[in-house]
Design an enzyme around this catalytic site. Structure first.
Site, short mmCIF file in Angstrom:
data_model
loop_
_atom_site.label_atom_id
_atom_site.label_comp_id
_atom_site.label_asym_id
_atom_site.label_seq_id
_atom_site.Cartn_x
_atom_site.Cartn_y
_atom_site.Cartn_z
N ARG A 87 50.25 42.67 39.26
CA ARG A 87 48.92 42.33 38.74
C ARG A 87 48.99 41.65 37.38
O ARG A 87 48.05 40.93 37.01
CB ARG A 87 48.05 43.59 38.71
CG ARG A 87 47.57 43.99 40.08
CD ARG A 87 46.80 45.27 40.05
NE ARG A 87 47.63 46.41 40.34
CZ ARG A 87 47.45 47.63 39.85
NH1 ARG A 87 46.47 47.85 39.00
NH2 ARG A 87 48.24 48.62 40.18
N GLU A 124 52.13 55.89 35.91
CA GLU A 124 51.20 56.98 36.16
C GLU A 124 51.47 57.63 37.51
O GLU A 124 51.28 58.83 37.67
CB GLU A 124 49.74 56.47 36.09
CG GLU A 124 48.72 57.61 36.06
CD GLU A 124 47.28 57.13 36.12
OE1 GLU A 124 47.03 55.91 36.22
OE2 GLU A 124 46.39 58.00 36.09
O1 PRP Z 1 51.04 51.94 31.96
P1 PRP Z 1 51.69 52.34 33.25
O2 PRP Z 1 51.59 53.81 33.52
O3 PRP Z 1 53.09 51.85 33.35
O4 PRP Z 1 50.86 51.68 34.42
C1 PRP Z 1 50.41 50.36 34.43
C2 PRP Z 1 51.05 49.57 35.52
O5 PRP Z 1 50.71 50.11 36.80
C3 PRP Z 1 50.21 49.08 37.63
O6 PRP Z 1 51.23 48.42 38.32
P2 PRP Z 1 51.92 48.94 39.65
O7 PRP Z 1 53.28 49.45 39.30
O8 PRP Z 1 51.01 49.84 40.40
O9 PRP Z 1 52.21 47.62 40.47
P3 PRP Z 1 51.38 46.38 41.02
O10 PRP Z 1 50.98 45.54 39.83
O11 PRP Z 1 52.40 45.71 41.85
O12 PRP Z 1 50.18 46.87 41.77
C4 PRP Z 1 49.58 48.12 36.67
O13 PRP Z 1 49.42 46.82 37.22
C5 PRP Z 1 50.54 48.14 35.53
O14 PRP Z 1 51.62 47.26 35.72
N1 ADE Z 2 44.75 54.42 37.41
C1 ADE Z 2 45.26 53.20 37.58
N2 ADE Z 2 44.53 52.23 38.16
C2 ADE Z 2 45.05 50.98 38.32
N3 ADE Z 2 46.27 50.65 37.94
C3 ADE Z 2 47.03 51.58 37.36
N4 ADE Z 2 48.28 51.56 36.87
C4 ADE Z 2 48.57 52.78 36.41
N5 ADE Z 2 47.55 53.62 36.56
C5 ADE Z 2 46.58 52.89 37.16
#
Ligand code: PRP
Ligand code: ADE
Length: 201
Positions: A87, A124
């Protein structure tokens, strides 16, 4: 690149909108209307913030990119924007284009051809590994690390580590949403962190 912090807030769908530099309360509230809160996804107790509605709204998407661009320009600009897969690409690539600079993808493990450097981290709802193609950054490149969400900060901290190991200088970190209460800002203490909108975790 300093975060102006909470400013006059509005309540939208139970979420707290903190208007901010270049975005303002009205546009921040529009962002909150467009970001869907999904309970217990991807697991129990997690409230997932889904940005797909925001991305699908051309005006709102444009406004958040412009607002981040204003903050970066006011701070003196950057040489490159680095986005966290996946993302972070959706925010970082248009921001790089808007700023007229290049984009560096920090990819999930196994997607970039070698040679790469990698960092494994917790987030998370799990763990992940991200990679940077070796030799992407010129020494001393001023890099902005971008993602959609700041939650625990594990992903962003890993991104910053990769950029620095690759010879870049992390001059700032920018996010659309900050999930309050998960420790992300504390995890990134000492770094220049900008978030457009705060929501409860
Ligand atoms: O601050 P944090 O606890 O590290 O969480 C934030 C991260 O989690 C999500 O990515 P995700 O790993 O779900 O992957 P995606 O972008 O491929 O959906 C979001 O896009 C951030 O990159
Ligand atoms: N609660 C949440 N929603 C969307 N993206 C996330 N990445 C980590 N935590 C998330």
């Amino acid at each position: 690149m300093t975060d102006p912090g909470p400013t006059p807030t509005g309540e939208v769908g139970g979420l707290r909108a903190a208007g901010l530099a270049g975005l303002g309360v009205e546009r921040a509230n529009r962002v909150l209307e467009l970001v869907r809160a999904v309970p217990d996804y991807p697991g129990p107790g997690i409230t997932f913030r889904d940005i797909t509605g925001l991305l699908a709204d051309g005006d709102a998407f444009g406004h958040v990119v412009e607002a981040l661009g204003d903050v970066v320009r006011a701070a003196g600009g950057v040489d490159l924007v680095a986005g966290m897969e996946a993302r972070g690409f959706l925010v970082g690539a248009p921001l790089a284009t808007h700023l007229g600079v290049g984009f560096v993808p920090l990819r999930k493990a196994g997607k970039l051809p070698p040679p790469t450097d990698s960092v494994t981290y917790d987030l998370e709802y799990g763990t992940a590994t991200i990679e940077l193609r070796a030799g992407t950054l010129h020494p001393g490149a001023r890099v902005l690390v971008v993602d959609d969400v700041l939650a625990t900060g594990g992903t962003a901290a890993a991104g910053a580590e990769l950029v620095e190991r690759g010879g870049g200088v992390v001059v700032g970190m920018a996010f659309l949403l900050e999930l309050d209460g998960l420790g992300g800002r504390e995890r990134l203490a000492g770094r220049e962190v900008t978030t457009l909108v705060h929501v409860e975790s």
